[in-house]
Design a protein around this motif. Structure first.
Motif, PDB file in Angstrom:
ATOM      1  N   MET A   1       7.184   7.821   5.879  1.00 25.08           N
ATOM      2  CA  MET A   1       6.988   6.365   5.961  1.00 25.08           C
ATOM      3  C   MET A   1       5.573   6.061   6.449  1.00 25.08           C
ATOM      4  SD  MET A   1       9.416   3.615   7.887  1.00 25.08           S
ATOM      5  CE  MET A   1       9.087   1.863   7.787  1.00 25.08           C
ATOM      6  N   LEU A   2       4.956   5.056   5.853  1.00 24.05           N
ATOM      7  CA  LEU A   2       3.595   4.688   6.231  1.00 24.05           C
ATOM      8  C   LEU A   2       3.577   3.995   7.594  1.00 24.05           C
ATOM      9  CD1 LEU A   2       2.339   3.173   2.840  1.00 24.05           C
ATOM     10  CD2 LEU A   2       1.637   5.354   3.843  1.00 24.05           C
ATOM     11  N   PRO A   3       2.456   4.120   8.318  1.00 25.47           N
ATOM     12  CA  PRO A   3       2.321   3.416   9.605  1.00 25.47           C
ATOM     13  C   PRO A   3       1.856   1.969   9.438  1.00 25.47           C
ATOM     14  CG  PRO A   3       0.409   4.799   9.244  1.00 25.47           C
ATOM     15  CD  PRO A   3       1.335   5.057   8.071  1.00 25.47           C
ATOM     16  N   PHE A   4       1.965   1.438   8.246  1.00 23.12           N
ATOM     17  CA  PHE A   4       1.590   0.057   7.959  1.00 23.12           C
ATOM     18  C   PHE A   4       2.363  -0.393   6.723  1.00 23.12           C
ATOM     19  CE2 PHE A   4      -1.449   2.985   6.072  1.00 23.12           C
ATOM     20  CZ  PHE A   4      -1.443   2.623   4.742  1.00 23.12           C
ATOM     21  N   LYS A   5       2.256  -1.662   6.400  1.00 19.38           N
ATOM     22  CA  LYS A   5       3.009  -2.220   5.286  1.00 19.38           C
ATOM     23  C   LYS A   5       2.126  -2.470   4.074  1.00 19.38           C
ATOM     24  CE  LYS A   5       7.039  -2.259   7.174  1.00 19.38           C
ATOM     25  NZ  LYS A   5       8.113  -1.342   6.645  1.00 19.38           N
ATOM     26  N   LEU A   6       2.760  -2.352   2.900  1.00 20.76           N
ATOM     27  CA  LEU A   6       2.130  -2.668   1.620  1.00 20.76           C
ATOM     28  C   LEU A   6       2.793  -3.932   1.084  1.00 20.76           C
ATOM     29  CD1 LEU A   6       2.284   0.923   0.081  1.00 20.76           C
ATOM     30  CD2 LEU A   6       0.344  -0.125   1.245  1.00 20.76           C
ATOM     31  N   ILE A   7       1.996  -4.916   0.756  1.00 20.80           N
ATOM     32  CA  ILE A   7       2.535  -6.178   0.255  1.00 20.80           C
ATOM     33  C   ILE A   7       2.475  -6.137  -1.263  1.00 20.80           C
ATOM     34  CG2 ILE A   7       2.209  -8.675   0.154  1.00 20.80           C
ATOM     35  CD1 ILE A   7       1.087  -6.624   3.165  1.00 20.80           C
ATOM     36  N   TYR A   8       3.612  -6.352  -1.899  1.00 18.91           N
ATOM     37  CA  TYR A   8       3.664  -6.196  -3.362  1.00 18.91           C
ATOM     38  C   TYR A   8       4.813  -7.004  -3.949  1.00 18.91           C
ATOM     39  CZ  TYR A   8       4.696  -4.302  -7.934  1.00 18.91           C
ATOM     40  OH  TYR A   8       4.965  -4.209  -9.268  1.00 18.91           O
ATOM     41  N   SER A   9       4.603  -7.480  -5.183  1.00 18.58           N
ATOM     42  CA  SER A   9       5.653  -8.094  -5.984  1.00 18.58           C
ATOM     43  C   SER A   9       5.395  -7.769  -7.450  1.00 18.58           C
ATOM     44  CB  SER A   9       5.665  -9.613  -5.792  1.00 18.58           C
ATOM     45  OG  SER A   9       6.510 -10.241  -6.746  1.00 18.58           O
ATOM     46  N   ASP A  10       6.455  -7.549  -8.203  1.00 19.69           N
ATOM     47  CA  ASP A  10       6.300  -7.389  -9.656  1.00 19.69           C
ATOM     48  C   ASP A  10       5.669  -8.631 -10.284  1.00 19.69           C
ATOM     49  OD1 ASP A  10       7.351  -4.833  -9.733  1.00 19.69           O
ATOM     50  OD2 ASP A  10       9.364  -5.472 -10.323  1.00 19.69           O
ATOM     51  N   ASP A  11       5.791  -9.763  -9.625  1.00 13.66           N
ATOM     52  CA  ASP A  11       5.255 -11.017 -10.154  1.00 13.66           C
ATOM     53  C   ASP A  11       3.761 -11.165  -9.928  1.00 13.66           C
ATOM     54  OD1 ASP A  11       7.708 -11.839 -11.141  1.00 13.66           O
ATOM     55  OD2 ASP A  11       8.290 -12.779  -9.256  1.00 13.66           O
ATOM     56  N   TYR A  12       3.108 -10.128  -9.361  1.00 20.70           N
ATOM     57  CA  TYR A  12       1.645 -10.122  -9.323  1.00 20.70           C
ATOM     58  C   TYR A  12       1.055  -9.997 -10.726  1.00 20.70           C
ATOM     59  CZ  TYR A  12       1.031  -9.553  -4.228  1.00 20.70           C
ATOM     60  OH  TYR A  12       0.984  -9.744  -2.877  1.00 20.70           O
ATOM     61  N   GLU A  35       6.077   7.535  -6.784  1.00 22.55           N
ATOM     62  CA  GLU A  35       6.296   8.835  -7.427  1.00 22.55           C
ATOM     63  C   GLU A  35       5.474   9.939  -6.788  1.00 22.55           C
ATOM     64  OE1 GLU A  35       5.533   8.227 -11.577  1.00 22.55           O
ATOM     65  OE2 GLU A  35       7.526   7.350 -11.944  1.00 22.55           O
ATOM     66  N   SER A  36       4.304   9.608  -6.246  1.00 16.90           N
ATOM     67  CA  SER A  36       3.452  10.610  -5.609  1.00 16.90           C
ATOM     68  C   SER A  36       3.882  10.933  -4.189  1.00 16.90           C
ATOM     69  CB  SER A  36       2.005  10.118  -5.585  1.00 16.90           C
ATOM     70  OG  SER A  36       1.878   8.982  -4.743  1.00 16.90           O
ATOM     71  N   GLY A  37       4.763  10.123  -3.618  1.00 18.46           N
ATOM     72  CA  GLY A  37       5.188  10.327  -2.244  1.00 18.46           C
ATOM     73  C   GLY A  37       4.236   9.738  -1.210  1.00 18.46           C
ATOM     74  N   ILE A  38       3.189   9.042  -1.665  1.00 16.03           N
ATOM     75  CA  ILE A  38       2.290   8.397  -0.709  1.00 16.03           C
ATOM     76  C   ILE A  38       3.043   7.330   0.071  1.00 16.03           C
ATOM     77  CG2 ILE A  38       0.230   6.947  -0.451  1.00 16.03           C
ATOM     78  CD1 ILE A  38      -0.911   8.321  -2.939  1.00 16.03           C
ATOM     79  N   ALA A  39       3.932   6.617  -0.618  1.00 16.21           N
ATOM     80  CA  ALA A  39       4.703   5.547   0.009  1.00 16.21           C
ATOM     81  C   ALA A  39       6.179   5.704  -0.334  1.00 16.21           C
ATOM     82  CB  ALA A  39       4.192   4.184  -0.450  1.00 16.21           C
ATOM     83  N   GLU A  40       7.014   5.046   0.468  1.00 14.73           N
ATOM     84  CA  GLU A  40       8.454   5.003   0.256  1.00 14.73           C
ATOM     85  C   GLU A  40       8.871   3.544   0.047  1.00 14.73           C
ATOM     86  OE1 GLU A  40      10.378   6.916   3.533  1.00 14.73           O
ATOM     87  OE2 GLU A  40       9.040   8.663   3.472  1.00 14.73           O
TER      88      GLU A  40
END
Length: 334
Positions: A1-12, A35-40
């Motif tokens: 798990m990352l120590p920070f958040k990623l903000i994302y939406s398919d509607d971007y 898929e790379s395992g960088i993020a969950e």
């Protein structure tokens, strides 16, 4: 798990049809990060659209109403360089909401990344260069309105000059040539610093220090002054670029102490970019990310990241460059 958040939406996804701007890149970045395992999956947070009152913080009411009502002139739509639609407006409102959330999360933690945004050409009264709403400016002004910051810094590493940022946040003082430069091929006119001197403390009024590293001979033709402008020669390579970036950051922090660093991490300085003329490699761009993030971490400055442009001949390269920005943050803040 990352120590920070990623903000994302398919509607971007921007509904712009066949276009040099790879509108599908946001979904591809999301997929590759997983898929790379960088993020969950739990690392991602879905944003809410910005409110009109948020957009008014950086844009005129007349322009916003034209966007909302679909009453842009043909010339205004042409200047945006993306086809107008109500769905396009929704996507940009959502991107602005994502940057507001990223700024807020960064101020409450250490770093946050909007997998989108960075639309740095948008002006208060019109859109330009694929940019309809200046999401970073909206986020900064919203955080100031809420009393969460008075001093922000933008570090714009897109290949194109951050002209909208410079107009919305005009620097103080008169432009003057910079000092010694890190590249033997550089000249005094290639770096410009605009400020009145050391700026310590704060009065409660919003102060924004802007840095733009961009290819000199590229869009836009007119480049309004930032606090620091680095006008990069055509063909600038990894080592030269990193030298310029290091010096600009060092100079900036001698004059300004931000409470938030807004990193506009364009992928288009890449040597295979269709709209750029610099010669950075994928590895060099990751070192760029690492440098910005390391400098911020050493000074305990929160960082919000946005993505801006990227037009590589292979969209996979653009996706990798953007994913590497998240990887650099993961490595730097774990």
């Amino acid at each position: 798990m990352l120590p920070f958040k990623l903000i994302y939406s398919d509607d971007y996804y921007l509904p712009i049809g066949a276009h040099v701007f790879p509108a599908q890149k946001y979904r591809l970045i999301h997929k590759q990060l997983l898929e790379s395992g960088i993020a969950e999956p739990q690392d991602f947070v879905t944003p809410q659209p910005a409110q009109d009152e948020d957009i008014f913080l950086a844009h005129t009411r007349e322009y916003v109403q034209k966007l909302k009502n679909g009453t842009l002139s043909a010339e205004e739509e042409l200047q945006m360089e993306v086809p107008y639609s109500p769905e396009l407006v929704k996507a940009f409102w959502l991107a602005a909401g994502g940057s507001i959330l990223a700024a807020d999360l960064a101020l409450r933690g250490r770093v946050a990344c909007n997998i989108g945004g960075g639309f740095h050409h948008a002006h208060p009264d019109h859109g330009e260069g694929f940019c309809v709403i200046h999401d970073v400016a909206v986020a900064i002004k919203r955080m100031h309105q809420e009393g969460k910051l008075t001093r922000a810094m933008t570090v714009d590493c897109d290949v194109h000059d951050g002209n909208g940022t410079a107009v919305i946040f005009p620097p103080k003082g008169k432009t003057r040539p910079g000092g010694a430069l890190p590249s033997a091929s550089a000249s005094q006119r290639d770096i410009h610093i605009t400020h009145e001197g050391p700026e310590k403390g704060g009065s409660g009024e919003l102060e924004v220090f802007t840095i733009s590293l961009h290819q000199a001979h590229n869009y836009p033709m007119y480049k309004p002054p930032s606090s620091i402008d680095i006008n990069l020669p055509d063909g600038t390579n990894d080592d030269e670029y990193l030298g310029w970036l290091d010096q600009s950051l060092s100079s900036a922090f001698r004059h300004f102490e931000p409470e938030l660093l807004c990193y506009i991490a364009g992928a288009d300085p890449y040597k295979e970019d269709q709209l750029g003329g610099l010669s950075l490699t994928i590895e060099g761009l990751k070192k760029r990310d690492e440098l910005v993030l390391r400098v911020a971490k050493e000074r305990n400055i929160p960082v919000m990241i946005t993505y801006a442009g990227g037009y590589a001949r292979r969209v996979e390269d653009t996706v990798t460059i953007h994913c590497n920005t998240v990887l650099a943050a993961k490595e730097g803040f774990s």
